[in-house]
Design an enzyme around this catalytic site. Structure first.
Site, short mmCIF file in Angstrom:
data_model
loop_
_atom_site.label_atom_id
_atom_site.label_comp_id
_atom_site.label_asym_id
_atom_site.label_seq_id
_atom_site.Cartn_x
_atom_site.Cartn_y
_atom_site.Cartn_z
N GLN A 249 -9.63 9.68 -0.65
CA GLN A 249 -8.81 10.13 -1.77
C GLN A 249 -9.34 9.64 -3.11
O GLN A 249 -9.45 10.43 -4.04
CB GLN A 249 -7.36 9.66 -1.57
CG GLN A 249 -6.73 10.35 -0.38
CD GLN A 249 -5.35 9.82 -0.07
OE1 GLN A 249 -4.37 10.47 -0.40
NE2 GLN A 249 -5.27 8.67 0.56
N HIS B 136 -3.45 0.80 -3.78
CA HIS B 136 -4.26 1.56 -2.83
C HIS B 136 -5.15 0.65 -1.98
O HIS B 136 -5.45 -0.48 -2.37
CB HIS B 136 -5.15 2.53 -3.62
CG HIS B 136 -4.38 3.37 -4.59
ND1 HIS B 136 -3.83 4.58 -4.24
CD2 HIS B 136 -4.03 3.14 -5.88
CE1 HIS B 136 -3.20 5.08 -5.30
NE2 HIS B 136 -3.30 4.23 -6.30
N ARG C 150 0.87 -1.18 0.00
CA ARG C 150 0.00 0.00 0.00
C ARG C 150 0.91 1.23 0.00
O ARG C 150 1.89 1.29 0.75
CB ARG C 150 -0.92 0.02 1.22
CG ARG C 150 -1.88 1.21 1.14
CD ARG C 150 -2.90 1.21 2.26
NE ARG C 150 -3.78 2.37 2.10
CZ ARG C 150 -4.29 3.05 3.09
NH1 ARG C 150 -4.03 2.71 4.34
NH2 ARG C 150 -5.06 4.09 2.86
N HIS C 151 0.57 2.20 -0.83
CA HIS C 151 1.38 3.41 -0.96
C HIS C 151 1.64 4.06 0.40
O HIS C 151 0.91 3.85 1.37
CB HIS C 151 0.69 4.42 -1.89
CG HIS C 151 -0.62 4.92 -1.34
ND1 HIS C 151 -0.70 5.90 -0.36
CD2 HIS C 151 -1.88 4.58 -1.63
CE1 HIS C 151 -1.96 6.13 -0.07
NE2 HIS C 151 -2.71 5.33 -0.83
N ASN D 82 -4.60 10.98 4.11
CA ASN D 82 -4.71 9.82 5.00
C ASN D 82 -4.80 10.29 6.45
O ASN D 82 -5.64 9.82 7.21
CB ASN D 82 -3.50 8.89 4.86
CG ASN D 82 -3.47 8.09 3.60
OD1 ASN D 82 -2.42 7.98 2.96
ND2 ASN D 82 -4.59 7.50 3.21
N ARG E 179 0.68 9.20 -5.64
CA ARG E 179 1.07 8.70 -4.32
C ARG E 179 1.63 7.28 -4.42
O ARG E 179 2.56 6.92 -3.70
CB ARG E 179 -0.09 8.78 -3.33
CG ARG E 179 -1.36 8.06 -3.70
CD ARG E 179 -2.50 8.47 -2.76
NE ARG E 179 -3.76 7.81 -3.04
CZ ARG E 179 -4.70 8.26 -3.85
NH1 ARG E 179 -4.52 9.39 -4.51
NH2 ARG E 179 -5.83 7.60 -4.00
N GLU F 175 -6.64 3.76 -7.70
CA GLU F 175 -7.65 3.64 -6.66
C GLU F 175 -9.05 3.73 -7.23
O GLU F 175 -9.27 4.37 -8.27
CB GLU F 175 -7.44 4.72 -5.59
CG GLU F 175 -8.42 4.68 -4.42
CD GLU F 175 -8.40 3.39 -3.61
OE1 GLU F 175 -8.78 2.33 -4.16
OE2 GLU F 175 -8.05 3.43 -2.42
#
Length: 191
Positions: A21, A139, A8-9, A15, A58, A82
Protein backbone atom coordinates in the site's frame (compact mmCIF):
# COMPACT_ATOMS: atom_id res chain seq x y z
CA UNK A 1 7.41 10.33 30.89
CA UNK A 2 5.56 10.14 27.58
CA UNK A 3 3.84 6.83 26.85
CA UNK A 4 2.56 6.01 23.36
CA UNK A 5 0.13 3.22 22.55
CA UNK A 6 0.77 2.40 18.90
CA UNK A 7 -2.08 0.83 16.92
CA UNK A 8 -1.65 -0.55 13.43
CA UNK A 9 -4.62 0.56 11.32
CA UNK A 10 -7.47 -1.85 10.58
CA UNK A 11 -7.44 -4.21 7.63
CA UNK A 12 -7.90 -3.10 4.02
CA UNK A 13 -8.68 -5.11 0.92
CA UNK A 14 -5.08 -4.60 -0.20
CA UNK A 15 -3.89 -6.17 3.08
CA UNK A 16 -5.96 -9.25 2.20
CA UNK A 17 -4.59 -9.33 -1.34
CA UNK A 18 -0.98 -8.90 -0.21
CA UNK A 19 -0.60 -5.64 -2.13
CA UNK A 20 1.98 -3.09 -1.05
CA UNK A 21 0.00 0.00 0.00
CA UNK A 22 2.64 2.52 0.96
CA UNK A 23 1.41 6.05 0.24
CA UNK A 24 -1.57 4.80 -1.78
CA UNK A 25 -4.61 6.05 0.11
CA UNK A 26 -6.66 2.88 0.61
CA UNK A 27 -9.52 2.57 3.09
CA UNK A 28 -10.70 0.01 5.63
CA UNK A 29 -12.77 -3.00 4.68
CA UNK A 30 -15.58 -4.36 6.89
CA UNK A 31 -13.18 -6.41 9.02
CA UNK A 32 -10.89 -3.37 9.39
CA UNK A 33 -13.77 -1.28 10.72
CA UNK A 34 -14.58 -4.04 13.21
CA UNK A 35 -10.94 -4.13 14.34
CA UNK A 36 -11.10 -0.36 14.94
CA UNK A 37 -14.23 -0.83 17.06
CA UNK A 38 -12.52 -3.58 19.08
CA UNK A 39 -9.50 -1.30 19.62
CA UNK A 40 -11.84 1.45 20.78
CA UNK A 41 -13.32 -0.90 23.36
CA UNK A 42 -9.82 -1.93 24.47
CA UNK A 43 -8.86 1.69 25.15
CA UNK A 44 -12.03 2.69 27.00
CA UNK A 45 -10.40 1.61 30.28
CA UNK A 46 -7.06 3.32 29.57
CA UNK A 47 -6.91 7.04 30.27
CA UNK A 48 -5.24 8.67 27.27
CA UNK A 49 -4.83 12.35 26.51
CA UNK A 50 -5.04 12.38 22.69
CA UNK A 51 -5.04 10.32 19.50
CA UNK A 52 -2.39 11.02 16.90
CA UNK A 53 -2.83 9.47 13.49
CA UNK A 54 -1.27 9.16 10.07
CA UNK A 55 -2.93 11.36 7.47
CA UNK A 56 -3.77 8.38 5.23
CA UNK A 57 -7.46 7.43 5.33
CA UNK A 58 -7.00 3.82 6.52
CA UNK A 59 -5.34 5.16 9.68
CA UNK A 60 -7.58 8.24 9.94
CA UNK A 61 -10.73 6.08 9.76
CA UNK A 62 -9.33 3.67 12.37
CA UNK A 63 -8.62 6.62 14.68
CA UNK A 64 -12.01 8.21 13.99
CA UNK A 65 -13.87 4.99 14.82
CA UNK A 66 -11.81 4.58 17.98
CA UNK A 67 -12.56 8.16 18.97
CA UNK A 68 -16.35 7.82 18.65
CA UNK A 69 -16.57 7.06 22.35
CA UNK A 70 -13.09 8.05 23.58
CA UNK A 71 -13.73 11.72 22.67
CA UNK A 72 -10.05 12.71 22.66
CA UNK A 73 -8.32 15.42 20.66
CA UNK A 74 -7.63 13.84 17.23
CA UNK A 75 -4.36 15.08 15.73
CA UNK A 76 -3.26 14.03 12.22
CA UNK A 77 0.50 14.06 11.65
CA UNK A 78 2.00 13.48 8.20
CA UNK A 79 5.16 12.28 9.95
CA UNK A 80 3.40 8.97 10.62
CA UNK A 81 2.07 8.33 7.09
CA UNK A 82 3.23 5.03 5.62
CA UNK A 83 6.57 4.82 3.85
CA UNK A 84 6.14 5.39 0.13
CA UNK A 85 7.31 2.52 -2.07
CA UNK A 86 7.19 4.23 -5.47
CA UNK A 87 6.66 1.96 -8.47
CA UNK A 88 6.01 -1.10 -6.29
CA UNK A 89 2.81 0.23 -4.73
CA UNK A 90 -0.22 -1.83 -5.67
CA UNK A 91 1.87 -4.89 -6.53
CA UNK A 92 1.47 -8.24 -4.82
CA UNK A 93 4.47 -9.91 -3.19
CA UNK A 94 4.91 -12.21 -6.18
CA UNK A 95 4.79 -9.29 -8.62
CA UNK A 96 7.33 -7.33 -6.57
CA UNK A 97 9.78 -10.24 -6.31
CA UNK A 98 9.58 -10.82 -10.05
CA UNK A 99 9.98 -7.15 -11.01
CA UNK A 100 12.29 -6.01 -8.18
CA UNK A 101 14.08 -9.07 -6.69
CA UNK A 102 16.36 -6.88 -4.55
CA UNK A 103 13.53 -4.67 -3.24
CA UNK A 104 15.02 -1.62 -4.95
CA UNK A 105 11.77 0.09 -5.90
CA UNK A 106 12.06 3.19 -8.12
CA UNK A 107 11.04 6.39 -6.32
CA UNK A 108 10.64 4.80 -2.87
CA UNK A 109 11.29 6.79 0.29
CA UNK A 110 14.65 5.92 1.81
CA UNK A 111 14.96 4.46 5.29
CA UNK A 112 16.94 7.52 6.38
CA UNK A 113 14.14 9.82 5.21
CA UNK A 114 11.58 7.67 7.03
CA UNK A 115 13.61 7.64 10.27
CA UNK A 116 14.01 11.41 10.14
CA UNK A 117 10.27 11.86 9.60
CA UNK A 118 9.32 9.48 12.44
CA UNK A 119 11.81 11.11 14.83
CA UNK A 120 10.24 14.49 14.06
CA UNK A 121 6.76 13.10 14.80
CA UNK A 122 7.88 11.51 18.06
CA UNK A 123 9.38 14.84 19.14
CA UNK A 124 6.09 16.63 18.38
CA UNK A 125 4.17 14.12 20.51
CA UNK A 126 6.65 14.39 23.36
CA UNK A 127 6.64 18.20 23.22
CA UNK A 128 2.83 18.29 23.45
CA UNK A 129 2.46 15.52 26.06
CA UNK A 130 5.75 15.27 28.01
CA UNK A 131 3.99 13.49 30.88
CA UNK A 132 1.01 12.04 29.04
CA UNK A 133 -0.35 8.88 27.53
CA UNK A 134 -1.41 9.06 23.89
CA UNK A 135 -2.60 6.78 21.11
CA UNK A 136 -0.89 6.68 17.72
CA UNK A 137 -2.59 5.02 14.75
CA UNK A 138 -0.11 4.29 11.99
CA UNK A 139 1.25 1.70 9.53
CA UNK A 140 3.34 -1.47 9.45
CA UNK A 141 6.56 -0.11 7.92
CA UNK A 142 6.41 2.94 10.18
CA UNK A 143 6.02 0.74 13.27
CA UNK A 144 8.83 -1.62 12.20
CA UNK A 145 11.11 1.36 11.62
CA UNK A 146 10.10 3.02 14.87
CA UNK A 147 10.99 -0.17 16.75
CA UNK A 148 14.45 -0.08 15.18
CA UNK A 149 14.91 3.40 16.67
CA UNK A 150 14.25 2.52 20.34
CA UNK A 151 17.06 1.81 22.80
CA UNK A 152 16.06 -1.84 23.31
CA UNK A 153 15.37 -2.62 19.64
CA UNK A 154 16.75 -6.15 20.03
CA UNK A 155 13.59 -7.33 21.82
CA UNK A 156 11.57 -6.89 18.62
CA UNK A 157 12.27 -9.59 16.02
CA UNK A 158 12.48 -7.82 12.66
CA UNK A 159 10.79 -10.76 10.96
CA UNK A 160 7.70 -10.40 13.18
CA UNK A 161 4.45 -9.65 11.38
CA UNK A 162 2.39 -6.83 12.84
CA UNK A 163 -1.34 -7.51 12.97
CA UNK A 164 -3.97 -5.04 11.85
CA UNK A 165 -5.40 -3.70 15.11
CA UNK A 166 -2.38 -4.89 17.10
CA UNK A 167 -1.25 -2.66 19.97
CA UNK A 168 2.32 -1.87 20.96
CA UNK A 169 3.68 0.52 23.59
CA UNK A 170 6.76 2.69 23.88
CA UNK A 171 7.77 5.28 26.43
CA UNK A 172 10.32 8.06 26.68
CA UNK A 173 12.46 8.19 29.76
CA UNK A 174 15.65 10.18 30.37
CA UNK A 175 15.62 11.40 26.77
CA UNK A 176 15.41 7.94 25.20
CA UNK A 177 12.57 5.88 23.71
CA UNK A 178 12.02 2.33 24.98
CA UNK A 179 9.82 -0.46 23.64
CA UNK A 180 7.55 -1.97 26.29
CA UNK A 181 5.30 -4.39 24.39
CA UNK A 182 4.71 -5.14 20.75
CA UNK A 183 1.82 -6.45 18.69
CA UNK A 184 -0.57 -7.32 21.50
CA UNK A 185 -3.58 -8.97 19.85
CA UNK A 186 -5.45 -10.63 22.73
CA UNK A 187 -8.23 -8.04 22.48
CA UNK A 188 -8.78 -9.02 18.82
CA UNK A 189 -9.03 -12.73 19.66
CA UNK A 190 -11.60 -12.27 22.40
CA UNK A 191 -14.21 -10.63 20.18
Amino acid sequence: MTKIYIVRHGETDWNCEGRLQGGTDTTLNVRGKRQATICRNYFEQIKCDAIFTSTLQRAMLTATIMNETLKLPLIPLKEFAERTFGAAEGMTYEERIKEYPHKEYPDQETIDQLIERIASGLQKIHDQYPNGKVLLVTHGAVIHTLFSMVENAEIFPQSARLSNGGVSTIHKQDGKWWLDKYNEIQHLLEQ
